[in-house]
Scaffold this motif. Sequence first.
Motif, PDB file in Angstrom:
ATOM      1  N   TRP A  21       0.840  -1.209   0.000  1.00  0.00           N
ATOM      2  CA  TRP A  21       0.000   0.000   0.000  1.00  0.00           C
ATOM      3  C   TRP A  21       0.869   1.251   0.000  1.00  0.00           C
ATOM      4  O   TRP A  21       0.619   2.200  -0.745  1.00  0.00           O
ATOM      5  CB  TRP A  21      -0.908  -0.040   1.220  1.00  0.00           C
ATOM      6  N   LYS A  22       1.923   1.260   0.820  1.00  0.00           N
ATOM      7  CA  LYS A  22       2.853   2.392   0.856  1.00  0.00           C
ATOM      8  C   LYS A  22       3.633   2.493  -0.456  1.00  0.00           C
ATOM      9  O   LYS A  22       3.884   3.589  -0.974  1.00  0.00           O
ATOM     10  CB  LYS A  22       3.823   2.231   2.028  1.00  0.00           C
ATOM     11  N   TRP A  23       4.036   1.342  -0.985  1.00  0.00           N
ATOM     12  CA  TRP A  23       4.829   1.312  -2.224  1.00  0.00           C
ATOM     13  C   TRP A  23       4.051   1.928  -3.384  1.00  0.00           C
ATOM     14  O   TRP A  23       4.613   2.676  -4.197  1.00  0.00           O
ATOM     15  CB  TRP A  23       5.211  -0.126  -2.542  1.00  0.00           C
ATOM     16  N   ILE A  24       2.764   1.610  -3.466  1.00  0.00           N
ATOM     17  CA  ILE A  24       1.930   2.133  -4.547  1.00  0.00           C
ATOM     18  C   ILE A  24       1.908   3.663  -4.531  1.00  0.00           C
ATOM     19  O   ILE A  24       1.863   4.310  -5.590  1.00  0.00           O
ATOM     20  CB  ILE A  24       0.500   1.565  -4.433  1.00  0.00           C
ATOM     21  N   ARG A  25       1.976   4.253  -3.349  1.00  0.00           N
ATOM     22  CA  ARG A  25       1.928   5.702  -3.229  1.00  0.00           C
ATOM     23  C   ARG A  25       3.287   6.366  -3.428  1.00  0.00           C
ATOM     24  O   ARG A  25       3.361   7.520  -3.856  1.00  0.00           O
ATOM     25  CB  ARG A  25       1.348   6.077  -1.854  1.00  0.00           C
ATOM     26  N   LYS A  26       4.354   5.651  -3.117  1.00  0.00           N
ATOM     27  CA  LYS A  26       5.692   6.238  -3.206  1.00  0.00           C
ATOM     28  C   LYS A  26       6.381   5.979  -4.543  1.00  0.00           C
ATOM     29  O   LYS A  26       7.182   6.801  -5.006  1.00  0.00           O
ATOM     30  CB  LYS A  26       6.567   5.701  -2.067  1.00  0.00           C
ATOM     31  N   PRO A  28       5.479   6.114  -7.722  1.00  0.00           N
ATOM     32  CA  PRO A  28       5.388   7.133  -8.791  1.00  0.00           C
ATOM     33  C   PRO A  28       6.293   8.334  -8.552  1.00  0.00           C
ATOM     34  O   PRO A  28       6.721   8.991  -9.516  1.00  0.00           O
ATOM     35  CB  PRO A  28       3.910   7.536  -8.752  1.00  0.00           C
ATOM     36  N   GLU A  29       6.602   8.647  -7.301  1.00  0.00           N
ATOM     37  CA  GLU A  29       7.425   9.813  -6.998  1.00  0.00           C
ATOM     38  C   GLU A  29       8.851   9.659  -7.513  1.00  0.00           C
ATOM     39  O   GLU A  29       9.544  10.660  -7.748  1.00  0.00           O
ATOM     40  CB  GLU A  29       7.437  10.061  -5.489  1.00  0.00           C
ATOM     41  N   VAL A  30       9.306   8.405  -7.664  1.00  0.00           N
ATOM     42  CA  VAL A  30      10.674   8.166  -8.147  1.00  0.00           C
ATOM     43  C   VAL A  30      10.673   7.532  -9.536  1.00  0.00           C
ATOM     44  O   VAL A  30      11.696   7.026 -10.000  1.00  0.00           O
ATOM     45  CB  VAL A  30      11.452   7.284  -7.150  1.00  0.00           C
ATOM     46  N   GLY A  31       9.523   7.541 -10.188  1.00  0.00           N
ATOM     47  CA  GLY A  31       9.450   7.074 -11.573  1.00  0.00           C
ATOM     48  C   GLY A  31       9.406   5.575 -11.752  1.00  0.00           C
ATOM     49  O   GLY A  31       9.667   5.072 -12.853  1.00  0.00           O
ATOM     50  N   LEU A  32       9.052   4.818 -10.706  1.00  0.00           N
ATOM     51  CA  LEU A  32       8.960   3.361 -10.830  1.00  0.00           C
ATOM     52  C   LEU A  32       7.574   3.004 -11.357  1.00  0.00           C
ATOM     53  O   LEU A  32       6.689   2.552 -10.630  1.00  0.00           O
ATOM     54  CB  LEU A  32       9.219   2.689  -9.477  1.00  0.00           C
ATOM     55  N   LYS A  44      -0.123   4.123 -16.764  1.00  0.00           N
ATOM     56  CA  LYS A  44       1.067   3.723 -16.031  1.00  0.00           C
ATOM     57  C   LYS A  44       0.697   3.262 -14.624  1.00  0.00           C
ATOM     58  O   LYS A  44      -0.150   3.865 -13.964  1.00  0.00           O
ATOM     59  CB  LYS A  44       2.065   4.883 -15.963  1.00  0.00           C
ATOM     60  N   VAL A  45       1.377   2.190 -14.187  1.00  0.00           N
ATOM     61  CA  VAL A  45       1.090   1.558 -12.900  1.00  0.00           C
ATOM     62  C   VAL A  45       2.404   1.376 -12.144  1.00  0.00           C
ATOM     63  O   VAL A  45       3.427   1.051 -12.752  1.00  0.00           O
ATOM     64  CB  VAL A  45       0.409   0.179 -13.113  1.00  0.00           C
ATOM     65  N   PRO A  46       2.425   1.605 -10.823  1.00  0.00           N
ATOM     66  CA  PRO A  46       3.643   1.361 -10.038  1.00  0.00           C
ATOM     67  C   PRO A  46       4.139  -0.069 -10.240  1.00  0.00           C
ATOM     68  O   PRO A  46       3.335  -1.008 -10.277  1.00  0.00           O
ATOM     69  CB  PRO A  46       3.193   1.589  -8.595  1.00  0.00           C
ATOM     70  N   GLU A  47       5.450  -0.247 -10.371  1.00  0.00           N
ATOM     71  CA  GLU A  47       5.999  -1.578 -10.573  1.00  0.00           C
ATOM     72  C   GLU A  47       7.033  -1.913  -9.503  1.00  0.00           C
ATOM     73  O   GLU A  47       7.187  -1.195  -8.527  1.00  0.00           O
ATOM     74  CB  GLU A  47       6.615  -1.689 -11.970  1.00  0.00           C
ATOM     75  N   LEU A 100      17.107  -1.632 -14.616  1.00  0.00           N
ATOM     76  CA  LEU A 100      17.693  -1.419 -15.939  1.00  0.00           C
ATOM     77  C   LEU A 100      16.617  -1.244 -16.997  1.00  0.00           C
ATOM     78  O   LEU A 100      16.852  -0.627 -18.037  1.00  0.00           O
ATOM     79  CB  LEU A 100      18.612  -2.589 -16.305  1.00  0.00           C
ATOM     80  N   GLY A 101      15.432  -1.809 -16.717  1.00  0.00           N
ATOM     81  CA  GLY A 101      14.302  -1.539 -17.599  1.00  0.00           C
ATOM     82  C   GLY A 101      13.943  -2.678 -18.523  1.00  0.00           C
ATOM     83  O   GLY A 101      14.743  -3.548 -18.832  1.00  0.00           O
ATOM     84  N   TRP A 102      12.671  -2.651 -18.962  1.00  0.00           N
ATOM     85  CA  TRP A 102      12.137  -3.652 -19.877  1.00  0.00           C
ATOM     86  C   TRP A 102      12.895  -3.584 -21.200  1.00  0.00           C
ATOM     87  O   TRP A 102      13.081  -2.524 -21.785  1.00  0.00           O
ATOM     88  CB  TRP A 102      10.640  -3.396 -20.080  1.00  0.00           C
ATOM     89  N   LYS A 103      13.362  -4.706 -21.672  1.00  0.00           N
ATOM     90  CA  LYS A 103      14.117  -4.880 -22.915  1.00  0.00           C
ATOM     91  C   LYS A 103      15.559  -4.360 -22.826  1.00  0.00           C
ATOM     92  O   LYS A 103      16.368  -4.680 -23.679  1.00  0.00           O
ATOM     93  CB  LYS A 103      13.409  -4.195 -24.096  1.00  0.00           C
TER      94      LYS A 103
END
Length: 327
Positions: A21-26, A28-32, A44-47, A100-103
Amino acid sequence: MEEVLYISVPVSVAATWIATWKWIRKAPEVGLLGWDMHKPGRPKVPEMGGVPLVFGFVLGVLVYIGIETFYLNSYRYTPILAALCTVLMACIIGIMDDILGWKAGLRQWQKPMFMLFAAMPMMVINAGHTTMSLPLIGRVDWGILYPLVIIPIGVVGASNAFNMVAGYNGLEAGMGVIIFAALGYAGLVMGKTSAAALSIIMLGSLLAFLYFNRYPARVFPGDTMTYSVGALAACVAILGDIEKIAVTLFIPYAIDFFMQARGRFGKEAFANLGDDGSLSQSGIYHLTHLAIALLRRLKGRVYERDVVLFMWGVEAVVAMLSIYAYL
């Protein structure tokens, strides 16, 4: 053991739920964030949701060990700690791949190579039993080859296989719930305490995570979860001497592997998205593609939730057959 789980499992559930629950809110702030490929507009969804899941699981296991140590005076937890090390190392590898990111993340040949290091904790304690019963062959004592060959093959194979059937809301977490429910039941029936405890605690964490990951997903698991959960499945199979059940549970993943081989592992598991949110496939290179093709014949339009429920149903049938066949 059952009494201790009454405490440790709720801890893992609560910790995973709160951390996610905390992760979902935090996040997006760091671009995850990642794109939800099967929704119109691809929101876009938190990952990297595997991080809070592993946190909740590890906390639940540590509570289990603490109660066993201080109140029950039991010190037989070396195998459990080795499994924790394997899960944490798998999680770190998943973090590397996700960041490192998708692909652009780890290459295909690098993933199994790194996972060999994650298998080392189970190897160095010589976990499991060297004797295995094989179909058509009978009982085989692998001796020193068991820790040096069988264990790394199991950890590398399970972690990478669990990472293959993915890309749909709730798919990975739901499949994990079914797998660990079966492994936990097998461990309880066979009196394999460590295997049962690890399975049931992870089952609790996965259920808590699935609350947020089910359709429509509010968080994605990422490789942090898939590598960790797959590696733990191998650890449980080794510690519980239930390799046959685990191998049977991974039959759908083996089928998916051979289907991907048809496309030389270059085809994505994602489907084609229609304007109304329905799914179609251009070819059949993944088990999810096959599910879409079958469901389209049965009901016409197919949606993401249909594919996930179908895959859960397949895994549930495989789980019941494995329990019936080997217990």
